[in-house]
Write a protein that holds these residues in place. Structure first.
Motif, PDB file in Angstrom:
ATOM      1  N   GLY A  89     -69.788  40.880   5.789  1.00 53.95           N
ATOM      2  CA  GLY A  89     -68.484  40.389   6.221  1.00 53.95           C
ATOM      3  C   GLY A  89     -68.546  38.912   6.571  1.00 53.95           C
ATOM      4  O   GLY A  89     -67.661  38.133   6.188  1.00 53.95           O
ATOM      5  N   ARG A  90     -69.594  38.515   7.286  1.00 54.08           N
ATOM      6  CA  ARG A  90     -69.757  37.098   7.635  1.00 54.08           C
ATOM      7  C   ARG A  90     -69.940  36.257   6.376  1.00 54.08           C
ATOM      8  O   ARG A  90     -69.368  35.173   6.252  1.00 54.08           O
ATOM      9  N   ARG A  91     -70.736  36.746   5.448  1.00 55.25           N
ATOM     10  CA  ARG A  91     -70.951  36.003   4.196  1.00 55.25           C
ATOM     11  C   ARG A  91     -69.655  35.868   3.411  1.00 55.25           C
ATOM     12  O   ARG A  91     -69.368  34.811   2.851  1.00 55.25           O
ATOM     13  N   LEU A  92     -68.882  36.945   3.357  1.00 56.53           N
ATOM     14  CA  LEU A  92     -67.617  36.892   2.629  1.00 56.53           C
ATOM     15  C   LEU A  92     -66.624  35.964   3.324  1.00 56.53           C
ATOM     16  O   LEU A  92     -65.856  35.258   2.656  1.00 56.53           O
ATOM     17  N   ASP A  93     -66.634  35.951   4.661  1.00 58.08           N
ATOM     18  CA  ASP A  93     -65.761  35.031   5.388  1.00 58.08           C
ATOM     19  C   ASP A  93     -66.133  33.585   5.067  1.00 58.08           C
ATOM     20  O   ASP A  93     -65.259  32.742   4.849  1.00 58.08           O
ATOM     21  N   THR A  94     -67.419  33.291   5.023  1.00 51.47           N
ATOM     22  CA  THR A  94     -67.889  31.947   4.684  1.00 51.47           C
ATOM     23  C   THR A  94     -67.483  31.592   3.262  1.00 51.47           C
ATOM     24  O   THR A  94     -66.994  30.492   3.000  1.00 51.47           O
ATOM     25  N   VAL A  98     -65.017  28.471   1.995  1.00 53.14           N
ATOM     26  CA  VAL A  98     -65.416  27.493   0.976  1.00 53.14           C
ATOM     27  C   VAL A  98     -64.427  27.507  -0.187  1.00 53.14           C
ATOM     28  O   VAL A  98     -64.006  26.453  -0.674  1.00 53.14           O
ATOM     29  N   MET A  99     -64.036  28.683  -0.630  1.00 57.30           N
ATOM     30  CA  MET A  99     -63.102  28.786  -1.750  1.00 57.30           C
ATOM     31  C   MET A  99     -61.743  28.174  -1.407  1.00 57.30           C
ATOM     32  O   MET A  99     -61.147  27.469  -2.224  1.00 57.30           O
ATOM     33  N   LYS A 100     -61.251  28.419  -0.196  1.00 55.47           N
ATOM     34  CA  LYS A 100     -59.975  27.832   0.216  1.00 55.47           C
ATOM     35  C   LYS A 100     -60.060  26.309   0.223  1.00 55.47           C
ATOM     36  O   LYS A 100     -59.138  25.630  -0.230  1.00 55.47           O
TER      37      LYS A 100
END
Length: 116
Positions: A89-94, A98-100
């Motif tokens: 979850g933390r990795r996906l949030d990061t 970055v993508m945004k």
């Protein structure tokens, strides 16, 4: 014979046995065997794999073997699984952050390429 939890859980018959034991506090081997259309020996092998992975416990009562879920092992697995979900979850949030930022940069460049 697999002795880790993932190998034990990989088989659908073993998962079904665990589900049965989750629904009932305990079951004799004969009652477990009766739920499947394979030989009692095949189910016995599945039970051995689950025992070796410590996912179930067995108790001998007279002539019967009574099986139940090893709740300590299941809690240990659940804790590990929760930890992994949190890490991902933390990795996906990061990744999302970055993508945004990249999309905003791209949008800004497309609107006014001379300012970039």
């Amino acid at each position: 014979m697999p002795d880790d939890i993932f190998s034990a859980l990989a088989d659908p018959t073993r998962r079904s046995i665990l589900e049965m034991l989750a629904d009932c506090e305990e079951l004799p081997a004969s009652q477990i065997h009766d739920q499947f259309q394979v030989s009692p020996q095949a189910i016995s092998q599945h039970l051995k794999v689950l025992l070796k992975a410590k996912l179930i416990l067995v108790e001998k009562r007279a002539q019967q073997r009574i099986y139940r879920i090893n709740t300590d092992k299941m809690i240990e697995f659940e804790d590990w699984s929760r930890s992994m979900r949190q890490r991902w979850g933390r990795r996906l949030d990061t990744f999302e952050t970055v993508m945004k930022a990249e999309m905003e940069k791209n949008d800004k460049f497309q609107k006014d390429p001379e300012e970039s």
